[in-house]
Design an enzyme around this catalytic site. Sequence first.
Site, PDB file in Angstrom:
ATOM      1  N   SER A  35       0.689  -1.206  -0.060  1.00 33.22           N
ATOM      2  CA  SER A  35      -0.161  -0.061   0.062  1.00 33.22           C
ATOM      3  C   SER A  35       1.000   1.279   0.099  1.00 33.22           C
ATOM      4  O   SER A  35       1.648   1.541  -0.777  1.00 33.22           O
ATOM      5  CB  SER A  35      -0.793  -0.262   1.004  1.00 33.22           C
ATOM      6  OG  SER A  35      -1.938   1.025   1.145  1.00 33.22           O
ATOM      7  N   HIS A  46      -2.306  -1.321  -4.307  1.00 28.11           N
ATOM      8  CA  HIS A  46      -3.709  -1.237  -4.521  1.00 28.11           C
ATOM      9  C   HIS A  46      -4.219   0.207  -4.294  1.00 28.11           C
ATOM     10  O   HIS A  46      -3.536   1.070  -4.254  1.00 28.11           O
ATOM     11  CB  HIS A  46      -4.372  -2.248  -3.384  1.00 28.11           C
ATOM     12  CG  HIS A  46      -4.274  -1.617  -2.131  1.00 28.11           C
ATOM     13  ND1 HIS A  46      -4.777  -2.420  -1.033  1.00 28.11           N
ATOM     14  CD2 HIS A  46      -3.719  -0.553  -1.470  1.00 28.11           C
ATOM     15  CE1 HIS A  46      -4.582  -1.822   0.066  1.00 28.11           C
ATOM     16  NE2 HIS A  46      -3.673  -0.545  -0.032  1.00 28.11           N
TER      17      HIS A  46
END
Length: 195
Positions: free
Chosen positions: A98, A123
């Site tokens: 992330s 993501h």
Amino acid sequence: MNLIPTVIETTNRGERAYDIYSRLLKDRIIMLGSAIDDNVANSIVSQLLFLQAQDSEKDIYLYINSPGGSVTAGFAIYDTIQHIKPDVQTICIGMAASMGSFLLAAGAKGKRFALPNAEVMIHQPLGGAQGQATEIEIAANHILKTREKLNKILAERTGQSIEKIQKDTDRDNFLTADEAKEYGLIDNVMQPEDK
């Protein structure tokens, strides 16, 4: 329980005890080994600024083993890395997920690394909203703008198209160190012979 090792350094002036992070900082090494929140970001930013003030020519080494965290806290670190004069080498150990992967890609081009068994996960940003419909709409628009900004920067940092970044970050996308290199998130996978 959070144990921070202490190291003893002996010089001609005697012995001095350091927590391990302070000792590493003397060698221009910063460790990001947790989720990213405002406190962690403030600590990392402070260390980056301190090292720049000490020597604006020498590289800084940012080791990353992080599940990610707050986007705004991550942007504080990202913007500081881009703002300061010294090159920041980024090294993924364990996992950069992330916002951790975003910061991994933020390192100076040619100086972004991962260890062979490290993993990288990209993501889209996560968010939540509650309240009246108008407040939910405001939050939704904000997260879409944030996603757009993250995708644009990742495209610049990796050389991938924005369309590919959008598709690849739609869900959790786990990459090996070699795949992260191929994708452009890092420049090299460190091997044991690189010691």
